[in-house]
Design a protein around this motif. Structure first.
Motif, short mmCIF file in Angstrom:
data_model
loop_
_atom_site.label_atom_id
_atom_site.label_comp_id
_atom_site.label_asym_id
_atom_site.label_seq_id
_atom_site.Cartn_x
_atom_site.Cartn_y
_atom_site.Cartn_z
N LEU A 247 0.83 -1.20 0.00
CA LEU A 247 0.00 0.00 0.00
C LEU A 247 0.87 1.26 0.00
O LEU A 247 0.62 2.20 -0.74
CB LEU A 247 -0.89 -0.02 1.24
N GLY A 248 1.91 1.26 0.83
CA GLY A 248 2.82 2.40 0.88
C GLY A 248 3.51 2.64 -0.45
O GLY A 248 3.61 3.77 -0.92
N LEU A 249 3.95 1.54 -1.06
CA LEU A 249 4.63 1.65 -2.36
C LEU A 249 3.68 2.22 -3.41
O LEU A 249 4.03 3.16 -4.14
CB LEU A 249 5.13 0.27 -2.81
N ILE A 250 2.48 1.66 -3.48
CA ILE A 250 1.51 2.12 -4.48
C ILE A 250 1.21 3.60 -4.27
O ILE A 250 1.22 4.39 -5.22
CB ILE A 250 0.21 1.29 -4.40
N GLU A 251 0.99 3.97 -3.01
CA GLU A 251 0.64 5.36 -2.73
C GLU A 251 1.77 6.30 -3.14
O GLU A 251 1.54 7.31 -3.81
CB GLU A 251 0.31 5.52 -1.24
N ALA A 254 2.19 6.36 -6.97
CA ALA A 254 1.07 7.03 -7.60
C ALA A 254 1.20 8.54 -7.41
O ALA A 254 0.95 9.32 -8.33
CB ALA A 254 -0.25 6.53 -7.02
N LYS A 255 1.62 8.95 -6.22
CA LYS A 255 1.78 10.38 -5.95
C LYS A 255 2.88 10.97 -6.83
O LYS A 255 2.76 12.08 -7.34
CB LYS A 255 2.14 10.60 -4.48
N ALA A 256 3.95 10.22 -7.01
CA ALA A 256 5.10 10.74 -7.75
C ALA A 256 4.85 10.76 -9.25
O ALA A 256 5.26 11.69 -9.94
CB ALA A 256 6.33 9.92 -7.42
N TYR A 257 4.21 9.72 -9.75
CA TYR A 257 4.18 9.58 -11.22
C TYR A 257 2.80 9.72 -11.84
O TYR A 257 2.68 9.87 -13.04
CB TYR A 257 4.77 8.23 -11.62
N ALA A 263 -3.96 9.74 -5.80
CA ALA A 263 -3.22 8.66 -5.14
C ALA A 263 -4.13 7.79 -4.27
O ALA A 263 -4.08 6.55 -4.36
CB ALA A 263 -2.08 9.24 -4.30
N ASP A 264 -4.96 8.42 -3.45
CA ASP A 264 -5.83 7.64 -2.57
C ASP A 264 -6.83 6.82 -3.37
O ASP A 264 -7.12 5.67 -3.03
CB ASP A 264 -6.56 8.55 -1.58
N ALA A 265 -7.35 7.43 -4.45
CA ALA A 265 -8.30 6.70 -5.29
C ALA A 265 -7.64 5.46 -5.88
O ALA A 265 -8.25 4.39 -5.95
CB ALA A 265 -8.82 7.61 -6.41
N ILE A 266 -6.38 5.61 -6.26
CA ILE A 266 -5.66 4.46 -6.83
C ILE A 266 -5.47 3.38 -5.78
O ILE A 266 -5.68 2.19 -6.03
CB ILE A 266 -4.31 4.93 -7.43
N VAL A 267 -5.10 3.81 -4.56
CA VAL A 267 -4.92 2.85 -3.47
C VAL A 267 -6.19 2.03 -3.25
O VAL A 267 -6.16 0.80 -3.20
CB VAL A 267 -4.53 3.60 -2.17
N PHE A 268 -7.32 2.72 -3.15
CA PHE A 268 -8.56 1.99 -2.91
C PHE A 268 -8.98 1.19 -4.14
O PHE A 268 -9.60 0.13 -4.01
CB PHE A 268 -9.66 2.96 -2.46
N GLY A 269 -8.62 1.71 -5.34
CA GLY A 269 -8.89 0.97 -6.57
C GLY A 269 -8.19 -0.38 -6.57
O GLY A 269 -8.77 -1.41 -6.91
N VAL A 270 -6.93 -0.36 -6.15
CA VAL A 270 -6.16 -1.61 -6.08
C VAL A 270 -6.83 -2.59 -5.13
O VAL A 270 -6.97 -3.78 -5.41
CB VAL A 270 -4.70 -1.34 -5.65
N LEU A 271 -7.30 -2.05 -3.99
CA LEU A 271 -7.98 -2.91 -3.01
C LEU A 271 -9.19 -3.59 -3.66
O LEU A 271 -9.38 -4.80 -3.53
CB LEU A 271 -8.45 -2.10 -1.80
#
Lengths: 291, 236
Positions: A247-251, A254-257, A263-271
């Motif tokens: 989760l930390g890596l994805i966040e 996602a924030k950087a690139y 970023a948060d939407a992507i995190v929850f999307g992955v979930l």
């Protein structure tokens, strides 16, 4: 090089999530309940750190220890007062109680410390390390190292001590564990104690990067860590570690690139995607009905 | 004096009375059987003895101690082990870890190692599979593990709940032989069993339960030859 720095940021953020997720997953494993007040323990830990350092003038190490002890005790008290009387109640009643405890902690902090965020002097402050053109944050590195040590220690404790094995036994079958002579209430208390102490460490690490603590500081990392626990498979200790780090890596990436806002939407999307493919989470056990 | 004495025991699940005031005793060195059909209250009696289920009225005395006032987790250290119905081994722990859990309250490592050796001698298959996760064992092996786990506490009395359930006839014979051996080695046995014929052939005395009442009791041999027992429980 920039990418490597982001990876290290992600690992360090992820280890904070993992430390919190461990508390969720251990309590779920043993009590089959979601302790939604767990995130607020981080907030209490951060406040305790701030009080110990700024008001009581404790040295950082002692302040961290104080914070851990207070949180561990708080976790045990919460279990005794709020959850233990509901041991045989419906899961919904326990869930609502946990949410109530969460609000109780937030409101107490609001009452004691006020709504303005309080600046916390960093308890840990390590200089950055320069590797060629890459600059690695010392705090990020120390967060990662502390987490690895705690995780290895926790794993060893669970698998090599009788108390640890009793925890596994209780999480599988309370009645059978009792027949072996395991004191179930004591084992549950130990679980809350360890989970809350780890949350305090997470709070200290978190606040060392974010510098400010308010009554709601624990909410967001708490939810993220809960997502991490579910992602890894709730009830599984290695799962919580993996879920948190991922989760930390994805966040971070996602924030950087991609986009800071997304970023948060992507995190929850992955979930959501992971749960669609593997409903029990990455390392979750298959739930089989007992015959 | 009886080792275990149950007097006028009454147990309720909500408003339903599962055990309706039964009394029986188990003397040192005996094998005592509780037989009866499904739902007669046999398992409930064992669960009440080791505190998994609370009693409404009556008393359970073991070695002079009132078990109804003793927390469940303290009973095993008093010398009473319980092999529960459905075995309830810890599926996710290894065979060895399960056995270690059986000795959870024992502090002397040397003595525990000795008991472990003894258990392995009795159940060689458990030693072969000690590193294996217990959930992967066959039903018969799981029953052996459950019994071995109980023996790890070095009990004076062992409660066994349906040890033959779900096992092949060959395994059933083996399990009953082992129960007899355990008893000969000095452990008192209280056994609940649906396989009345098998259990009456090894027991000293037996009590017949029907819907929460004891309707008959006596030496096992007598019950084995009793016409109504034959008709109701032995299928003759």
């Amino acid at each position: 090089m920039e990418f490597l720095a982001q990876i290290i940021n992600g690992l360090s953020l992820g280890s904070i999530y993992a430390l919190i997720a461990l508390g969720y997953t251990m309590v779920y494993g043993i009590c089959k309940m979601l302790n939604f007040a767990h995130g607020d323990i981080i907030m209490v830990g951060a406040y305790m750190l701030s009080v110990a350092m700024a008001t009581l003038h404790f040295p950082p190490f002692l302040a961290i220890l104080t914070s851990m002890v207070v949180c561990a005790a708080l976790g045990v008290i919460i279990e005794r007062v709020a959850y233990k009387p509901l041991r045989n109640a419906s899961p919904l009643a326990v869930l609502i109680t946990a949410i109530g405890v969460s609000y109780f902690l937030q409101s107490s902090a609001l009452l004691i410390f006020g709504s303005t965020q309080r600046k916390v002097d960093a308890a840990i402050n390590f200089p950055s390390i320069q590797l060629g053109e890459l600059s690695i944050s010392g705090n990020a590195l120390i967060t990662l190292i502390v987490t690895i040590i705690l995780m290895v220690g926790l794993n060893w404790f669970i698998n090599n001590t009788m108390t640890g094995k009793a925890m596994l036994a209780v999480s599988e079958d309370k009645g059978a564990a009792q027949l072996m002579g395991v004191n179930v209430n004591f084992t549950i208390a130990i679980t809350f104690l360890i989970g809350s102490a780890l949350a305090a460490v997470a709070g200290v690490l978190f606040i060392s990067s974010y510098k400010y603590v308010g009554p709601y500081t624990g909410a967001m990392p708490g939810i993220k860590a809960f997502v991490a626990a579910v992602l890894g498979g709730i009830g599984s200790v290695p799962g919580a570690m993996l879920g948190g780090i991922l989760l930390g890596l994805i966040e971070s990436l996602a924030k950087a690139y991609i986009s800071t806002q997304l970023a948060d939407a992507i995190v929850f999307g992955v979930l959501i995607v992971v749960l669609l493919v593997k409903p029990t989470g990455l390392m979750g056990k298959k739930i089989t009905e007992k015959v | 004096m009886a080792l275990l004495k149950v007097e006028n025991l009454q147990v309720f699940y909500g408003v339903i009375q599962a055990v309706k005031g039964i009394s029986f005793e188990v003397n040192q060195g005996e094998i005592v059987a509780l037989i009866g059909a499904n739902g007669a209250g046999k398992t409930t009696v064992l669960h009440t003895i080791t505190g998994l289920v609370p009693a409404k009225a009556g008393s359970i005395t073991y070695n002079g101690v009132d078990l109804l006032k003793t927390p469940s987790h303290k009973i095993v250290a008093m010398g009473m082990a319980h092999v529960p119905e459905g075995r309830r081994i810890f599926q996710e722990l290894t065979v060895l870890e399960n056995l270690q859990m059986g000795a959870f309250t024992r502090r002397d490592k040397g003595e525990v190692a000795e008991t472990l050796k003894m258990v392995y001698e009795r159940f060689p298959r458990l030693e072969e599979r000690k590193k294996q996760v217990a959930g992967t064992l066959s039903g018969g092996e799981q029953q052996m593990l459950a019994m071995g786990r109980a023996l790890m506490s070095k009990p004076d009395i062992i409660l066994m709940d349906e040890p033959s359930m779900g096992l092949s006839p060959l395994f059933v014979t083996e399990i009953f032989d082992i129960i007899q051996e355990i008893n000969k080695a000095g452990t008192t046995v209280l056994i609940v069993e649906q396989n009345a014929k098998k259990v009456l052939s090894i027991a000293d005395c037996a009590y017949v339960l029907e819907t929460g009442n004891i309707i008959m009791d006596g030496p096992a041999q007598e019950l084995l030859n009793n016409d109504s027992v034959k008709k109701a429980y032995l299928g003759e």
